[in-house]
Scaffold this active site. Structure first.
Site, PDB file in Angstrom:
ATOM      1  N   GLU A 261      38.024  39.203  39.956  1.00  0.00           N
ATOM      2  CA  GLU A 261      36.823  39.099  40.221  1.00  0.00           C
ATOM      3  C   GLU A 261      36.383  37.999  39.019  1.00  0.00           C
ATOM      4  O   GLU A 261      36.125  38.528  37.876  1.00  0.00           O
ATOM      5  CB  GLU A 261      35.725  40.176  40.002  1.00  0.00           C
ATOM      6  CG  GLU A 261      35.956  41.325  41.158  1.00  0.00           C
ATOM      7  CD  GLU A 261      35.576  40.761  42.309  1.00  0.00           C
ATOM      8  OE1 GLU A 261      34.745  39.960  42.670  1.00  0.00           O
ATOM      9  OE2 GLU A 261      36.201  41.281  43.553  1.00  0.00           O
ATOM     10  N   CYS A 294      27.911  36.304  36.100  1.00  0.00           N
ATOM     11  CA  CYS A 294      28.684  35.644  36.710  1.00  0.00           C
ATOM     12  C   CYS A 294      28.173  35.017  38.185  1.00  0.00           C
ATOM     13  O   CYS A 294      28.401  33.864  38.823  1.00  0.00           O
ATOM     14  CB  CYS A 294      29.869  36.492  36.848  1.00  0.00           C
ATOM     15  SG  CYS A 294      29.610  37.896  37.988  1.00  0.00           S
TER      16      CYS A 294
HETATM   17  P1  NAP Z   1      37.901  37.239  29.792  1.00  0.00           P
HETATM   18  O1  NAP Z   1      38.092  36.522  28.386  1.00  0.00           O
HETATM   19  O2  NAP Z   1      38.619  36.824  30.864  1.00  0.00           O
HETATM   20  O3  NAP Z   1      38.308  38.895  29.255  1.00  0.00           O
HETATM   21  C1  NAP Z   1      38.099  40.055  30.271  1.00  0.00           C
HETATM   22  C2  NAP Z   1      38.886  40.924  29.750  1.00  0.00           C
HETATM   23  O4  NAP Z   1      40.342  40.781  30.061  1.00  0.00           O
HETATM   24  C3  NAP Z   1      38.761  41.656  28.607  1.00  0.00           C
HETATM   25  O5  NAP Z   1      38.641  42.882  28.607  1.00  0.00           O
HETATM   26  C4  NAP Z   1      39.727  40.906  27.503  1.00  0.00           C
HETATM   27  O6  NAP Z   1      39.881  41.527  26.468  1.00  0.00           O
HETATM   28  C5  NAP Z   1      40.863  41.165  28.653  1.00  0.00           C
HETATM   29  N1  NAP Z   1      42.025  40.198  28.133  1.00  0.00           N
HETATM   30  C6  NAP Z   1      41.890  39.056  27.587  1.00  0.00           C
HETATM   31  N2  NAP Z   1      43.293  38.609  27.654  1.00  0.00           N
HETATM   32  C7  NAP Z   1      44.018  39.465  28.153  1.00  0.00           C
HETATM   33  C8  NAP Z   1      45.707  39.639  28.725  1.00  0.00           C
HETATM   34  N3  NAP Z   1      46.499  38.284  28.144  1.00  0.00           N
HETATM   35  N4  NAP Z   1      45.973  40.560  29.426  1.00  0.00           N
HETATM   36  C9  NAP Z   1      45.129  41.391  29.987  1.00  0.00           C
HETATM   37  N5  NAP Z   1      43.721  41.556  29.407  1.00  0.00           N
HETATM   38  C10 NAP Z   1      43.284  40.504  28.771  1.00  0.00           C
HETATM   39  O7  NAP Z   1      36.521  37.229  30.190  1.00  0.00           O
HETATM   40  P2  NAP Z   1      35.024  37.543  29.267  1.00  0.00           P
HETATM   41  O8  NAP Z   1      34.953  36.309  28.342  1.00  0.00           O
HETATM   42  O9  NAP Z   1      35.255  38.984  28.918  1.00  0.00           O
HETATM   43  O10 NAP Z   1      33.797  37.669  30.498  1.00  0.00           O
HETATM   44  C11 NAP Z   1      33.412  36.566  30.837  1.00  0.00           C
HETATM   45  C12 NAP Z   1      33.868  36.150  32.245  1.00  0.00           C
HETATM   46  O11 NAP Z   1      34.056  37.204  33.188  1.00  0.00           O
HETATM   47  C13 NAP Z   1      33.164  35.017  32.826  1.00  0.00           C
HETATM   48  O12 NAP Z   1      33.802  34.103  33.433  1.00  0.00           O
HETATM   49  C14 NAP Z   1      32.366  35.868  33.897  1.00  0.00           C
HETATM   50  O13 NAP Z   1      32.138  34.865  35.050  1.00  0.00           O
HETATM   51  C15 NAP Z   1      33.445  36.724  34.374  1.00  0.00           C
HETATM   52  N6  NAP Z   1      32.639  37.798  35.269  1.00  0.00           N
HETATM   53  C16 NAP Z   1      32.999  37.979  36.607  1.00  0.00           C
HETATM   54  C17 NAP Z   1      32.290  38.816  37.278  1.00  0.00           C
HETATM   55  C18 NAP Z   1      32.712  38.987  38.892  1.00  0.00           C
HETATM   56  O14 NAP Z   1      32.422  39.950  39.478  1.00  0.00           O
HETATM   57  N7  NAP Z   1      33.115  38.044  39.360  1.00  0.00           N
HETATM   58  C19 NAP Z   1      31.714  39.986  36.681  1.00  0.00           C
HETATM   59  C20 NAP Z   1      31.277  39.613  35.450  1.00  0.00           C
HETATM   60  C21 NAP Z   1      31.920  38.719  34.596  1.00  0.00           C
HETATM   61  P3  NAP Z   1      39.223  41.018  24.977  1.00  0.00           P
HETATM   62  O15 NAP Z   1      37.757  41.178  25.419  1.00  0.00           O
HETATM   63  O16 NAP Z   1      39.784  41.770  24.025  1.00  0.00           O
HETATM   64  O17 NAP Z   1      39.403  39.702  25.069  1.00  0.00           O
END
Ligand code: NAP
Ligand code: MG
Length: 491
Positions: A261, A294
């Site tokens: 997502e 999002c």
């Molecule tokens: P992110 O940087 O992609 O991180 C999401 C999660 O992935 C965090 O727990 C992060 O850990 C972890 N992560 C990072 N690198 C990883 C790797 N190599 N392997 C496994 N896990 C890893 O996203 P974010 O900045 O936290 O969140 C914002 C994004 O989420 C936006 O693009 C938003 O639109 C999207 N979002 C989508 C929805 C939906 O339902 N479609 C809902 C909410 C948010 P760390 O925190 O330690 O980096």
């Protein structure tokens, strides 16, 4: 295993929170920690949280395998009872959870208490019911008696982002657990605390050890140790497309089903026949939660003939918004989660300005101190502008005009994203026509954010793979089997 059983706790505003992992029904520490600060006051360190490593992942996966053996054999009704027990505990602790999440990620306290955290309890209840309602499909064909059997798949790794972490993580864990999978949840490092509270209630609710584990840490360190392990049978991710690519590679290596997502860049399309006042008010509300939503409709597409009237109303509603401390009930606009995130938002707007996009209002930090950014509206030079094409995830909207329905649809579908869309019109046929033509997983007409949890939820294009919600998520977490028995061959 370097991890040791402990329960290191901090007291935040009278609320006791463990800063350790929750693995196999026990609190487990790591030798290293990471710092968690409050976006409401960046000098305020809330906690040092266990920084999971390869040993943490190994322990969690081992525990989840053991947990799976017990949990997957329980009946849907037994599992449902335990999930409802957890929902009871969430409901009894809404104030606490909301307070911690407000301090940790700065969502508005009132909205957390009234809407967001209660929804987490509903997530567990809804999936307890859905799993119990499931009927196996049974039919006779070609001389055989056929049954479709839904088998729990195994340990599921669930990785979640920092926005609305409690609601969003429970939304992802509930179907996995209801399906009979054990869960290893890794919350985001910028907002890990409310989910640590959840772990305090898992044993009391009746989950067997290892059925529901929560590990903390840095995504790039801990994430690959979880997603790359072949004992993990499902990977369910919410976050950015960039991280999804890494996780997708890991899942592909093990040939494990993976859902993602991801981000959005939703269009908010306003036709001249719409209730312009309601549309402008809703558009202004897209600034809520500092735009860190999002599903937000961040690209306003307004019919040329009503542009000035709409803009006047949007400006008026935005002037009524109040920036401030998220604990204050009067506040409507909260700060960004983290200084690095604020810098990203700032850079998007500064680049837009430098490249000739017009800043209609906002365009700077709200005040020198703190992480607030002004609600900002940009009229881009072209549809190719970065602020139109990229998810900013901040309080920044763009406004563009169209002259007819075909142009509105083409502009709405002109980014690589496809998570959501919002349409304002009073014409029923147009609502249906445009609603069907907009390429997005969810399209709302004359409203926003109303959700029926049985409906599919997800994204098109770089907004994601797979669908959550209802039986869609339950099926993702199961392996389906067709059992065929030759008729009259058994007695
Ligand atoms: P992110 O940087 O992609 O991180 C999401 C999660 O992935 C965090 O727990 C992060 O850990 C972890 N992560 C990072 N690198 C990883 C790797 N190599 N392997 C496994 N896990 C890893 O996203 P974010 O900045 O936290 O969140 C914002 C994004 O989420 C936006 O693009 C938003 O639109 C999207 N979002 C989508 C929805 C939906 O339902 N479609 C809902 C909410 C948010 P760390 O925190 O330690 O980096
Ligand atoms: Mg935080």
């Amino acid at each position: 295993m370097s991890a040791e059983v402990q329960d290191r706790r901090v007291d935040i505003e009278g609320i006791s929170i463990s800063t350790d992992h929750f693995i196999g029904g026990k609190r487990v520490s790591s030798p290293n920690t990471f710092e968690v600060r409050s976006p409401l006051d960046w000098d305020w360190k809330l906690a040092d949280v266990a920084r999971g490593d390869a040993a943490t992942a190994a322990a969690a996966i081992e525990a989840a395998q053991q947990g799976f053996d017990v949990w997957s054999r329980m009946s849907p009704a037994e599992r449902g009872q335990i999930m409802n027990n957890l929902a009871d505990r969430i409901e009894a602790n809404i104030e606490k959870i909301a307070t911690i999440e407000c301090l940790d990620m700065a969502m508005l306290l009132e909205s957390l208490k009234l809407r967001v955290i209660p929804r987490a309890a509903v997530n567990f209840r809804a999936y307890a019911d859905l799993a119990a309602e499931y009927q196996e499909r049974v039919w006779d064909s070609k001389g055989t008696h056929n049954t479709v059997i839904r088998m729990p798949a195994g340990p599921a790794v669930i990785i979640t982002p920092w926005n609305a972490p409690f609601m969003l993580s429970t939304w992802k864990c509930a179907p996995a657990l209801a399906a009979g999978n054990s869960v290893i949840l890794k919350p985001a490092e910028w907002s890990p605390l409310s989910l640590s509270l959840l772990a305090d209630w898992i044993n009391g609710a009746g989950f067997p050890p290892g059925a529901f584990n929560i590990v903390q840490g840095i995504g790039s360190e801990l994430g690959p140790c979880l997603t790359g392990d072949s004992r993990v049978k499902r990977v369910s991710f919410t976050g950015s497309p960039a991280t999804a690519r890494h996780i997708g590679h890991a899942a592909a290596e093990n040939i494990v089903p993976f859902t993602a997502e991801l981000g959005g860049k939703g269009a908010l399309v306003v036709f001249a026949d719409a209730d312009i006042d309601a549309a402008a008010q809703k558009a202004s509300n897209q600034f809520h939660d500092s735009g860190q939503v999002c599903l937000a409709g961040t690209r306003i597409l307004v019919e040329e003939s009503i542009r000035d009237e709409f803009l006047h109303k949007l400006t008026m509603y935005t002037e009524k918004q109040i920036q401030g401390d998220s604990r204050d009930p009067a506040t409507t606009l909260s700060p960004a989660i983290h200084p690095n995130h604020l810098k990203n938002v700032e850079a998007y707007v500064d680049n837009a300005r430098n490249r000739g996009d017009r800043i209609v209002f906002g365009g700077q930090r709200w005040k020198k101190d703190g992480l607030w950014y002004e609600p900002t509206l940009i009229e881009p030079k072209s549809n190719d502008s970065e602020v139109v094409q990229n998810e900013i995830f901040g309080p920044v909207l763009t406004i563009q005009t169209f002259t007819d329905e075909a142009e509105a649809i083409s502009m709405a579908n002109s980014t690589a994203y496809g998570l959501s869309g919002i349409i304002y019109t009073s014409d029923a046929e147009r609502a249906e026509r445009v609603g069907r033509a907009v390429r997005a997983g969810t399209v709302w007409v004359n409203t926003f954010l109303i959700r029926d949890l049985t409906a599919p939820f997800g994204g098109i294009g770089i907004s994601g793979i797979g669908r959550e919600g209802g039986h869609y998520a339950l099926e993702f977490h199961c392996d389906l089997k067709t059992l065929q028995i030759l008729e009259d061959s058994v007695h």
